[in-house]
Structures are given as structure tokens and as C-alpha cells.
Design a protein around this motif. Structure first.
Motif, PDB file in Angstrom:
ATOM      1  N   ALA A  85      16.877 -13.786 -11.811  1.00  0.00           N
ATOM      2  CA  ALA A  85      17.727 -12.840 -11.362  1.00  0.00           C
ATOM      3  C   ALA A  85      19.142 -12.868 -12.391  1.00  0.00           C
ATOM      4  O   ALA A  85      19.610 -12.024 -12.616  1.00  0.00           O
ATOM      5  CB  ALA A  85      18.149 -12.874  -9.693  1.00  0.00           C
ATOM      6  N   ASN A  86      19.639 -14.224 -12.448  1.00  0.00           N
ATOM      7  CA  ASN A  86      20.760 -14.473 -13.287  1.00  0.00           C
ATOM      8  C   ASN A  86      20.407 -13.999 -14.786  1.00  0.00           C
ATOM      9  O   ASN A  86      21.508 -13.235 -15.282  1.00  0.00           O
ATOM     10  CB  ASN A  86      21.206 -15.793 -13.157  1.00  0.00           C
ATOM     11  N   LEU A  87      19.598 -14.273 -15.042  1.00  0.00           N
ATOM     12  CA  LEU A  87      19.128 -13.874 -16.542  1.00  0.00           C
ATOM     13  C   LEU A  87      18.706 -12.438 -16.725  1.00  0.00           C
ATOM     14  O   LEU A  87      19.532 -11.872 -17.642  1.00  0.00           O
ATOM     15  CB  LEU A  87      17.691 -14.663 -17.111  1.00  0.00           C
ATOM     16  N   GLY A  88      18.438 -11.682 -15.806  1.00  0.00           N
ATOM     17  CA  GLY A  88      18.297 -10.518 -15.528  1.00  0.00           C
ATOM     18  C   GLY A  88      19.597  -9.742 -15.777  1.00  0.00           C
ATOM     19  O   GLY A  88      19.878  -8.634 -16.385  1.00  0.00           O
ATOM     20  N   PHE A  89      20.467 -10.223 -14.913  1.00  0.00           N
ATOM     21  CA  PHE A  89      21.715  -9.651 -14.947  1.00  0.00           C
ATOM     22  C   PHE A  89      22.646  -9.858 -16.127  1.00  0.00           C
ATOM     23  O   PHE A  89      23.148  -8.770 -16.658  1.00  0.00           O
ATOM     24  CB  PHE A  89      22.659 -10.261 -13.687  1.00  0.00           C
ATOM     25  N   GLN A  90      22.390 -10.943 -16.811  1.00  0.00           N
ATOM     26  CA  GLN A  90      23.075 -11.196 -18.036  1.00  0.00           C
ATOM     27  C   GLN A  90      22.467 -10.247 -19.189  1.00  0.00           C
ATOM     28  O   GLN A  90      23.225  -9.802 -20.031  1.00  0.00           O
ATOM     29  CB  GLN A  90      23.090 -12.770 -18.455  1.00  0.00           C
ATOM     30  N   PHE A  91      21.351 -10.222 -19.048  1.00  0.00           N
ATOM     31  CA  PHE A  91      20.686  -9.445 -20.143  1.00  0.00           C
ATOM     32  C   PHE A  91      21.366  -7.746 -19.965  1.00  0.00           C
ATOM     33  O   PHE A  91      21.757  -7.109 -20.915  1.00  0.00           O
ATOM     34  CB  PHE A  91      18.983  -9.236 -19.876  1.00  0.00           C
ATOM     35  N   GLY A  92      21.210  -7.437 -18.795  1.00  0.00           N
ATOM     36  CA  GLY A  92      21.691  -5.991 -18.547  1.00  0.00           C
ATOM     37  C   GLY A  92      23.252  -5.746 -18.765  1.00  0.00           C
ATOM     38  O   GLY A  92      23.542  -4.791 -19.410  1.00  0.00           O
ATOM     39  N   LEU A  93      23.791  -6.680 -18.631  1.00  0.00           N
ATOM     40  CA  LEU A  93      25.514  -7.011 -18.863  1.00  0.00           C
ATOM     41  C   LEU A  93      25.417  -6.786 -20.478  1.00  0.00           C
ATOM     42  O   LEU A  93      26.305  -5.961 -20.948  1.00  0.00           O
ATOM     43  CB  LEU A  93      26.027  -8.119 -18.405  1.00  0.00           C
ATOM     44  N   GLN A  94      24.565  -7.627 -21.270  1.00  0.00           N
ATOM     45  CA  GLN A  94      24.798  -7.406 -22.552  1.00  0.00           C
ATOM     46  C   GLN A  94      24.319  -6.039 -23.179  1.00  0.00           C
ATOM     47  O   GLN A  94      24.936  -5.667 -24.188  1.00  0.00           O
ATOM     48  CB  GLN A  94      23.800  -8.613 -23.290  1.00  0.00           C
ATOM     49  N   VAL A  95      23.542  -5.479 -22.729  1.00  0.00           N
ATOM     50  CA  VAL A  95      22.823  -3.855 -22.951  1.00  0.00           C
ATOM     51  C   VAL A  95      24.131  -3.193 -22.679  1.00  0.00           C
ATOM     52  O   VAL A  95      24.336  -2.215 -23.584  1.00  0.00           O
ATOM     53  CB  VAL A  95      21.601  -3.664 -22.310  1.00  0.00           C
ATOM     54  N   ARG A  96      24.696  -3.317 -21.692  1.00  0.00           N
ATOM     55  CA  ARG A  96      25.844  -2.570 -21.348  1.00  0.00           C
ATOM     56  C   ARG A  96      26.833  -2.496 -22.378  1.00  0.00           C
ATOM     57  O   ARG A  96      27.454  -1.353 -22.740  1.00  0.00           O
ATOM     58  CB  ARG A  96      26.307  -2.714 -20.011  1.00  0.00           C
ATOM     59  N   ASN A  97      27.123  -3.931 -22.719  1.00  0.00           N
ATOM     60  CA  ASN A  97      28.320  -4.186 -23.609  1.00  0.00           C
ATOM     61  C   ASN A  97      27.868  -3.429 -24.801  1.00  0.00           C
ATOM     62  O   ASN A  97      28.684  -2.994 -25.671  1.00  0.00           O
ATOM     63  CB  ASN A  97      28.522  -5.426 -23.756  1.00  0.00           C
ATOM     64  N   LYS A  98      26.615  -3.680 -25.642  1.00  0.00           N
ATOM     65  CA  LYS A  98      26.124  -3.198 -26.671  1.00  0.00           C
ATOM     66  C   LYS A  98      26.290  -1.292 -26.712  1.00  0.00           C
ATOM     67  O   LYS A  98      26.530  -0.796 -27.587  1.00  0.00           O
ATOM     68  CB  LYS A  98      24.942  -3.276 -26.933  1.00  0.00           C
ATOM     69  N   LEU A  99      25.987  -1.086 -25.515  1.00  0.00           N
ATOM     70  CA  LEU A  99      26.032   0.654 -25.366  1.00  0.00           C
ATOM     71  C   LEU A  99      27.675   1.033 -25.452  1.00  0.00           C
ATOM     72  O   LEU A  99      27.833   1.963 -26.179  1.00  0.00           O
ATOM     73  CB  LEU A  99      25.336   0.820 -24.003  1.00  0.00           C
ATOM     74  N   VAL A 100      28.393   0.334 -24.746  1.00  0.00           N
ATOM     75  CA  VAL A 100      29.610   0.841 -24.843  1.00  0.00           C
ATOM     76  C   VAL A 100      30.382   0.559 -26.207  1.00  0.00           C
ATOM     77  O   VAL A 100      31.099   1.630 -26.715  1.00  0.00           O
ATOM     78  CB  VAL A 100      30.419   0.086 -23.885  1.00  0.00           C
ATOM     79  N   SER A 101      29.893  -0.540 -26.914  1.00  0.00           N
ATOM     80  CA  SER A 101      30.603  -0.675 -28.282  1.00  0.00           C
ATOM     81  C   SER A 101      29.900   0.494 -29.272  1.00  0.00           C
ATOM     82  O   SER A 101      30.499   0.735 -30.032  1.00  0.00           O
ATOM     83  CB  SER A 101      30.128  -2.157 -28.645  1.00  0.00           C
ATOM     84  N   ALA A 102      28.651   0.868 -29.089  1.00  0.00           N
ATOM     85  CA  ALA A 102      28.059   1.666 -29.976  1.00  0.00           C
ATOM     86  C   ALA A 102      28.616   3.008 -29.563  1.00  0.00           C
ATOM     87  O   ALA A 102      28.891   4.176 -30.533  1.00  0.00           O
ATOM     88  CB  ALA A 102      26.616   1.922 -29.617  1.00  0.00           C
ATOM     89  N   TYR A 103      28.966   3.530 -28.196  1.00  0.00           N
ATOM     90  CA  TYR A 103      29.553   4.575 -28.041  1.00  0.00           C
ATOM     91  C   TYR A 103      31.083   4.802 -28.379  1.00  0.00           C
ATOM     92  O   TYR A 103      31.443   5.878 -28.959  1.00  0.00           O
ATOM     93  CB  TYR A 103      29.632   4.629 -26.334  1.00  0.00           C
ATOM     94  N   ASN A 104      31.692   3.715 -28.563  1.00  0.00           N
ATOM     95  CA  ASN A 104      33.122   3.664 -29.090  1.00  0.00           C
ATOM     96  C   ASN A 104      33.066   3.775 -30.486  1.00  0.00           C
ATOM     97  O   ASN A 104      33.907   4.562 -31.048  1.00  0.00           O
ATOM     98  CB  ASN A 104      33.751   2.173 -28.651  1.00  0.00           C
ATOM     99  N   ASP A 105      32.126   3.211 -31.306  1.00  0.00           N
ATOM    100  CA  ASP A 105      31.950   3.525 -32.754  1.00  0.00           C
ATOM    101  C   ASP A 105      31.835   4.688 -33.249  1.00  0.00           C
ATOM    102  O   ASP A 105      32.409   5.535 -34.208  1.00  0.00           O
ATOM    103  CB  ASP A 105      30.911   2.717 -33.094  1.00  0.00           C
ATOM    104  N   ILE A 106      30.775   5.513 -32.368  1.00  0.00           N
ATOM    105  CA  ILE A 106      30.480   6.973 -32.717  1.00  0.00           C
ATOM    106  C   ILE A 106      31.586   7.861 -32.383  1.00  0.00           C
ATOM    107  O   ILE A 106      31.958   8.680 -33.146  1.00  0.00           O
ATOM    108  CB  ILE A 106      29.273   7.332 -31.781  1.00  0.00           C
ATOM    109  N   MET A 107      32.262   7.488 -31.096  1.00  0.00           N
ATOM    110  CA  MET A 107      33.644   8.492 -31.012  1.00  0.00           C
ATOM    111  C   MET A 107      34.544   8.226 -32.164  1.00  0.00           C
ATOM    112  O   MET A 107      35.397   9.078 -32.448  1.00  0.00           O
ATOM    113  CB  MET A 107      34.103   7.970 -29.515  1.00  0.00           C
ATOM    114  N   GLN A 108      34.846   7.039 -32.630  1.00  0.00           N
ATOM    115  CA  GLN A 108      35.724   6.941 -33.751  1.00  0.00           C
ATOM    116  C   GLN A 108      35.367   7.464 -35.034  1.00  0.00           C
ATOM    117  O   GLN A 108      36.082   7.831 -35.983  1.00  0.00           O
ATOM    118  CB  GLN A 108      35.948   5.295 -33.984  1.00  0.00           C
ATOM    119  N   MET A 109      33.996   7.825 -35.129  1.00  0.00           N
ATOM    120  CA  MET A 109      33.413   8.509 -36.365  1.00  0.00           C
ATOM    121  C   MET A 109      33.925   9.691 -36.477  1.00  0.00           C
ATOM    122  O   MET A 109      33.933  10.480 -37.317  1.00  0.00           O
ATOM    123  CB  MET A 109      32.047   8.106 -36.570  1.00  0.00           C
TER     124      MET A 109
END
Length: 111
Positions: A85-109
Motif C-alpha cells: 500500500a505504501n509503495l502504491g501510494f508513493q508511486f501515485g504521488l510521483q505520477v501526480r508530481n510528474k503530471l503537474v510538472s508537465a502541465y506547468n511546462d505546457i502552460m509556460q510554453m
């Protein structure tokens, strides 16, 4: 201990609403195809979040069963399910962080 997945779901909903606002109004055939692909992605993401949540609930339930002395629950199972459960949560958190980062990069473009 584990944290609820509601924060991840909330972030996903906010990103979808911001993307809809940024899109404006007119849709071309390519936009409709991209929307279909993104809905497939959104469905896969939601399914993953649901699985993470189910794993966390299962781990908590098993830990409680062990605490009250249920005979069919061993400490090994409790520890392994807690780590899953902890590994799954950490994985989901990292996916969320990457999605937010990608979204911010796209919005800056687009600026």
C-alpha cells in the motif's frame, strides 16, 4: 501510516478543469481525437487511483484484524500488505508530481 488518495483525485479534477478552460471553445477533429485519448488516460489513471485506495483500505483492515487477534491473519501478511500500500501510494504521488510538472511546462510554453 497511509494517506487517502482524495488529494490525488482532487488534483486530477483541477487539472482537467484547467485544461478545459485553457482549450477555449472550438474543437477540431484532432482535438476530438486527443480528447478521446485523454479520456482513456483519465480512466486508466482513475482505475490506478482506485486500486491504490483499495490496497490501502485492505492493509488497514488487515492490520486491525491482526490487532484484535484474528487467527487467519499473520504479521508477515500485515507487513507485506502495508508495504504494498505504501509503495502504491508513493508511486501515485510521483505520477501526480510528474503530471503537474508537465502541465506547468505546457502552460509556460503557450505564454
Amino acid at each position: 501510516m497511509t494517506m487517502p488518495v482524495n488529494a490525488l483525485s482532487s488534483a486530477l479534477q483541477q487539472m482537467q478543469s484547467m485544461a478545459a478552460q485553457a482549450a477555449g471553445g472550438t474543437e477540431t477533429a484532432a482535438d476530438q481525437t486527443n480528447a478521446a485519448n485523454s479520456s482513456g488516460f483519465a480512466a486508466a489513471l482513475k482505475s490506478s487511483l482506485d486500486k491504490i485506495s483499495d490496497d490501502q483500505q485492505h492493509a488497514v483492515g488487515e492490520a486491525k484484524a491482526f490487532e484484535v487477534g484474528a487467527p487467519n491473519v499473520s504479521l508477515n501478511d500485515v507487513m507485506i500488505d502495508g508495504q504494498k500500500a505504501n509503495l502504491g501510494f508513493q508511486f501515485g504521488l510521483q505520477v501526480r508530481n510528474k503530471l503537474v510538472s508537465a502541465y506547468n511546462d505546457i502552460m509556460q510554453m503557450s505564454v
